[in-house]
Design a protein around this motif. Structure first.
Motif, short mmCIF file in Angstrom:
data_model
loop_
_atom_site.label_atom_id
_atom_site.label_comp_id
_atom_site.label_asym_id
_atom_site.label_seq_id
_atom_site.Cartn_x
_atom_site.Cartn_y
_atom_site.Cartn_z
N GLN A 162 -1.73 -7.56 -24.39
CA GLN A 162 -2.10 -6.54 -25.35
C GLN A 162 -3.52 -6.05 -25.11
O GLN A 162 -3.80 -4.85 -25.12
N GLU A 163 -4.46 -6.99 -24.85
CA GLU A 163 -5.84 -6.62 -24.56
C GLU A 163 -5.93 -5.81 -23.28
O GLU A 163 -6.70 -4.83 -23.20
N SER A 164 -5.12 -6.21 -22.27
CA SER A 164 -5.12 -5.49 -20.99
C SER A 164 -4.60 -4.08 -21.18
O SER A 164 -5.16 -3.13 -20.62
N ASP A 165 -3.54 -3.92 -22.00
CA ASP A 165 -2.98 -2.58 -22.24
C ASP A 165 -3.95 -1.70 -23.02
O ASP A 165 -4.01 -0.48 -22.81
N GLU A 166 -4.74 -2.29 -23.94
CA GLU A 166 -5.68 -1.52 -24.74
C GLU A 166 -6.87 -1.05 -23.93
O GLU A 166 -7.46 -0.01 -24.22
N THR A 167 -7.24 -1.81 -22.86
CA THR A 167 -8.39 -1.42 -22.05
C THR A 167 -8.05 -0.32 -21.06
O THR A 167 -8.93 0.34 -20.51
#
Length: 200
Positions: free
Chosen positions: A194-199
């Motif tokens: 999720q963090e990777s997709d948000e960045t």
């Protein structure tokens, strides 16, 4: 980056789990029907033959003179059938949960938000099923000890007393802990995804 081997393996496993779940569900229905028939017809459901009792590595064969308390024997059989029925239903439910875990994996999304929740549910099914097996085993042993008059089976001239040793196997707790641990790993992976997709 998609992993075709992971997707293919997940797809194959999903098919196998679906077939196994269906088989166990069918067996649960058969066990349920048999339990009802034993409750209704009692000892008429049992084939006449040589009476035997297994005590670990020793198997004792009784003569026709040995009295078997049919009420306890019927209860023993019914408890066994109901236990197997519940276990088969639990395996069926576990197969559905496993398929729901494999579904996003076969689509190349192993860290889907629902995967950790489904793994936790699966862990609880394993824990409950394992506890049921242990309790049912003790209940069956008690019923069987009442169904047979053990003092008639063993010669009291050579035996001073009869003891019952009930054992419980807690290996299902280890399986529960492993599956629960996997749910936390997948939960952590989902957060990283999720963090990777948000960045991006």
């Amino acid at each position: 980056m998609e992993n075709n081997k992971m997707k293919n393996l997940a797809s194959t496993l999903e098919t196998i789990v679906k077939v196994v779940g269906s088989i166990f569900f069918a067996v649960s229905i058969v066990c349920g029907v048999m339990a009802v028939l034993v409750a209704i017809f009692g000892e008429k459901m049992f084939a006449e033959g040589e009476l035997s009792l297994s005590l670990g590595f020793v198997k004792l064969y009784a003569t026709d003179a040995l009295e078997v308390k049919t009420g306890f024997m019927n209860a023993y059989v019914i408890v066994g059938l109901v236990t197997v029925m519940i276990i088969c239903v639990a395996v069926y439910l576990a197969s559905k949960l496993t398929r729901s875990v494999l579904e996003p994996i076969k689509d190349g999304r192993p860290f889907e938000a629902q995967v950790p929740k489904k793994l936790k549910k699966l862990a609880w099914v394993v824990l409950g099923c394992g506890a049921l097996i242990q309790v049912a085993g003790i209940v069956e042993s008690v019923l069987l000890s009442y169904a047979y008059s053990l003092k008639e089976i063993v010669n009291p001239l050579y035996i001073s007393k009869v003891e019952f040793d009930y054992s419980v196997d807690f290996s299902f707790v280890l399986v529960f802990a492993i599956i629960m641990f996997l749910s936390y790993i997948f939960s952590y992976g989902q957060k990283l995804q999720q963090e990777s997709d948000e960045t991006l």
